[in-house]
Scaffold this motif. Structure first.
Motif, PDB file in Angstrom:
ATOM      1  N   PRO A 189       1.958  33.249   2.116  1.00 13.77           N
ATOM      2  CA  PRO A 189       3.011  34.093   3.202  1.00 13.77           C
ATOM      3  C   PRO A 189       3.611  33.132   4.311  1.00 13.77           C
ATOM      4  CG  PRO A 189       1.022  35.284   2.687  1.00 13.77           C
ATOM      5  CD  PRO A 189       1.014  33.949   1.879  1.00 13.77           C
ATOM      6  N   ARG A 190       2.717  32.056   4.515  1.00 13.49           N
ATOM      7  CA  ARG A 190       3.010  31.191   5.612  1.00 13.49           C
ATOM      8  C   ARG A 190       3.796  30.045   5.243  1.00 13.49           C
ATOM      9  NH1 ARG A 190      -1.465  28.979   8.572  1.00 13.49           N
ATOM     10  NH2 ARG A 190       0.057  28.238   9.919  1.00 13.49           N
ATOM     11  N   VAL A 191       3.429  29.507   4.241  1.00 14.63           N
ATOM     12  CA  VAL A 191       4.388  28.066   3.624  1.00 14.63           C
ATOM     13  C   VAL A 191       4.686  28.275   1.979  1.00 14.63           C
ATOM     14  CG1 VAL A 191       1.992  27.122   3.053  1.00 14.63           C
ATOM     15  CG2 VAL A 191       4.085  25.491   3.716  1.00 14.63           C
ATOM     16  N   THR A 192       5.775  27.653   1.921  1.00 17.34           N
ATOM     17  CA  THR A 192       6.165  27.511   0.537  1.00 17.34           C
ATOM     18  C   THR A 192       6.466  25.809   0.403  1.00 17.34           C
ATOM     19  OG1 THR A 192       7.273  29.400   0.477  1.00 17.34           O
ATOM     20  CG2 THR A 192       8.033  27.746  -1.073  1.00 17.34           C
ATOM     21  N   PHE A 193       6.004  25.444  -0.824  1.00 14.62           N
ATOM     22  CA  PHE A 193       5.982  24.069  -1.174  1.00 14.62           C
ATOM     23  C   PHE A 193       6.882  23.791  -2.158  1.00 14.62           C
ATOM     24  CE2 PHE A 193       2.102  23.893   1.272  1.00 14.62           C
ATOM     25  CZ  PHE A 193       2.207  22.851   1.868  1.00 14.62           C
ATOM     26  N   LEU A 194       7.987  22.902  -2.157  1.00 16.59           N
ATOM     27  CA  LEU A 194       9.014  22.548  -3.212  1.00 16.59           C
ATOM     28  C   LEU A 194       8.646  21.311  -3.480  1.00 16.59           C
ATOM     29  CD1 LEU A 194      10.454  24.456  -0.803  1.00 16.59           C
ATOM     30  CD2 LEU A 194      11.878  24.787  -2.964  1.00 16.59           C
ATOM     31  N   TRP A 195       8.972  20.798  -4.891  1.00 17.26           N
ATOM     32  CA  TRP A 195       8.986  19.450  -5.303  1.00 17.26           C
ATOM     33  C   TRP A 195      10.344  18.857  -5.090  1.00 17.26           C
ATOM     34  CZ3 TRP A 195       4.837  16.879  -5.570  1.00 17.26           C
ATOM     35  CH2 TRP A 195       3.645  17.426  -6.342  1.00 17.26           C
TER      36      TRP A 195
ATOM     37  N   MET B 141       0.791  -1.191  -0.049  1.00 14.90           N
ATOM     38  CA  MET B 141       0.194  -0.040   0.066  1.00 14.90           C
ATOM     39  C   MET B 141       1.021   1.233  -0.143  1.00 14.90           C
ATOM     40  SD  MET B 141      -3.081   1.250   2.426  1.00 14.90           S
ATOM     41  CE  MET B 141      -4.268   0.166   1.948  1.00 14.90           C
ATOM     42  N   ILE B 142       1.642   1.645   0.988  1.00 15.30           N
ATOM     43  CA  ILE B 142       2.631   2.693   0.993  1.00 15.30           C
ATOM     44  C   ILE B 142       3.730   2.396   0.115  1.00 15.30           C
ATOM     45  CG2 ILE B 142       4.180   4.158   2.399  1.00 15.30           C
ATOM     46  CD1 ILE B 142       2.262   3.554   4.830  1.00 15.30           C
ATOM     47  N   GLN B 143       3.782   3.372  -0.752  1.00 15.84           N
ATOM     48  CA  GLN B 143       5.050   3.471  -1.773  1.00 15.84           C
ATOM     49  C   GLN B 143       5.948   4.484  -1.560  1.00 15.84           C
ATOM     50  OE1 GLN B 143       2.769   3.537  -5.493  1.00 15.84           O
ATOM     51  NE2 GLN B 143       1.804   1.608  -5.227  1.00 15.84           N
ATOM     52  N   GLY B 144       5.835   5.117  -0.613  1.00 16.38           N
ATOM     53  CA  GLY B 144       7.286   6.068  -0.628  1.00 16.38           C
ATOM     54  C   GLY B 144       6.496   7.179   0.542  1.00 16.38           C
ATOM     55  N   LEU B 145       7.533   8.315   0.622  1.00 19.49           N
ATOM     56  CA  LEU B 145       7.358   9.501   1.491  1.00 19.49           C
ATOM     57  C   LEU B 145       6.767  10.456   0.652  1.00 19.49           C
ATOM     58  CD1 LEU B 145       7.246  10.737   4.285  1.00 19.49           C
ATOM     59  CD2 LEU B 145       9.420  11.521   3.795  1.00 19.49           C
ATOM     60  N   TYR B 146       5.569  11.277   0.782  1.00 17.58           N
ATOM     61  CA  TYR B 146       5.034  12.234   0.039  1.00 17.58           C
ATOM     62  C   TYR B 146       5.292  13.451   0.223  1.00 17.58           C
ATOM     63  CZ  TYR B 146       1.867  14.882  -3.037  1.00 17.58           C
ATOM     64  OH  TYR B 146       1.602  15.710  -4.008  1.00 17.58           O
ATOM     65  N   GLU B 147       5.320  13.749   1.693  1.00 18.95           N
ATOM     66  CA  GLU B 147       5.868  15.070   2.151  1.00 18.95           C
ATOM     67  C   GLU B 147       6.335  15.262   3.437  1.00 18.95           C
ATOM     68  OE1 GLU B 147       2.208  17.265   1.915  1.00 18.95           O
ATOM     69  OE2 GLU B 147       1.264  16.543   3.923  1.00 18.95           O
TER      70      GLU B 147
ATOM     71  N   GLY C  22       5.659  15.253  -8.535  1.00 19.60           N
ATOM     72  CA  GLY C  22       4.459  14.494  -8.232  1.00 19.60           C
ATOM     73  C   GLY C  22       4.667  13.427  -7.364  1.00 19.60           C
ATOM     74  N   LYS C  23       5.709  13.122  -6.963  1.00 22.82           N
ATOM     75  CA  LYS C  23       6.051  12.363  -5.854  1.00 22.82           C
ATOM     76  C   LYS C  23       6.431  12.527  -4.406  1.00 22.82           C
ATOM     77  CE  LYS C  23       7.664   8.696  -9.401  1.00 22.82           C
ATOM     78  NZ  LYS C  23       8.739   7.769  -9.589  1.00 22.82           N
ATOM     79  N   SER C  24       7.091  13.596  -3.986  1.00 26.62           N
ATOM     80  CA  SER C  24       7.446  13.932  -2.752  1.00 26.62           C
ATOM     81  C   SER C  24       7.744  15.576  -2.769  1.00 26.62           C
ATOM     82  CB  SER C  24       8.791  13.076  -2.312  1.00 26.62           C
ATOM     83  OG  SER C  24       9.627  13.488  -3.270  1.00 26.62           O
ATOM     84  N   GLN C  25       7.384  16.023  -1.917  1.00 31.31           N
ATOM     85  CA  GLN C  25       7.652  17.346  -1.475  1.00 31.31           C
ATOM     86  C   GLN C  25       7.874  17.932  -0.183  1.00 31.31           C
ATOM     87  OE1 GLN C  25       3.547  19.463  -1.666  1.00 31.31           O
ATOM     88  NE2 GLN C  25       2.594  17.425  -1.106  1.00 31.31           N
ATOM     89  N   LEU C  26       8.672  18.994  -0.031  1.00 27.35           N
ATOM     90  CA  LEU C  26       8.832  19.670   1.013  1.00 27.35           C
ATOM     91  C   LEU C  26       8.155  20.973   1.310  1.00 27.35           C
ATOM     92  CD1 LEU C  26      10.865  19.827   3.433  1.00 27.35           C
ATOM     93  CD2 LEU C  26      12.395  20.967   2.126  1.00 27.35           C
TER      94      LEU C  26
END
Length: 155
Positions: A34-40, A1-7, A44-48
């Motif tokens: 202003p509060r959060v920035t998401f980076l790949w 079921m789990i295939q990796g870490l997404y974020e 499509g698979k994992s983000q910070l």
């Protein structure tokens, strides 16, 4: 079921400086508020997620404020120079001096090579590559082993 870490998420004190730091590592910004920035990390698979916070001085512990980025063994072998050339400072870890990394870690029958450094807020970052997973074969290993020593003894 789990295939990796997404974020994964980290607290940061200066969003612009932190975003510049992670972009220099090769991550791509895809959403910024202003509060959060998401980076790949891997599109499509994992983000910070980087969160503007007053809590960046929470003392470091491996269970918080740490991210390990998977890299190929070939890339890890070049990581010391790559990090230096891009302005990142490798730090001592697990009794192995920064200048001697990557190092090798053992968890049961799993062996990984890794190199450690900090981001602009002191969050612990790691580049890591598996060497042997769930391997019952006898390998030559000792605490504080460098990757170069591992490769010489286990090739």
């Amino acid at each position: 079921m789990i295939q990796g870490l997404y974020e994964a998420h980290l607290p940061v004190s200066d969003m612009d400086a932190s975003v510049a730091f992670y972009k220099a590592l090769g991550l791509e910004v895809y959403d910024k508020t202003p509060r959060v920035t998401f980076l790949w990390i891997e599109k499509g698979k994992s983000q910070l997620g980087l969160w503007k916070s007053d809590h960046v001085s929470t003392p470091y512990h491996p269970s918080i404020r740490h991210i390990a980025f998977y890299v190929s063994l070939e890339d890890l072998q070049c990581s010391q120079k790559w990090l230096h050339d891009n302005g990142f400072e490798v730090r001592d870890a697990f009794g192995v001096a920064a200048k001697d990394q990557p190092l090798v870690l053992k968890n049961n029958n799993n062996y990984h090579a890794a190199i450690y450094f900090y981001d602009t807020d002191g969050n612990s970052l790691e580049l890591i590559s598996p060497l042997k997973l769930d391997d019952k074969m006898t390998v030559n290993y000792e605490d504080k082993m460098t990757l170069s020593c591992w490769l010489k003894l286990n090739s």
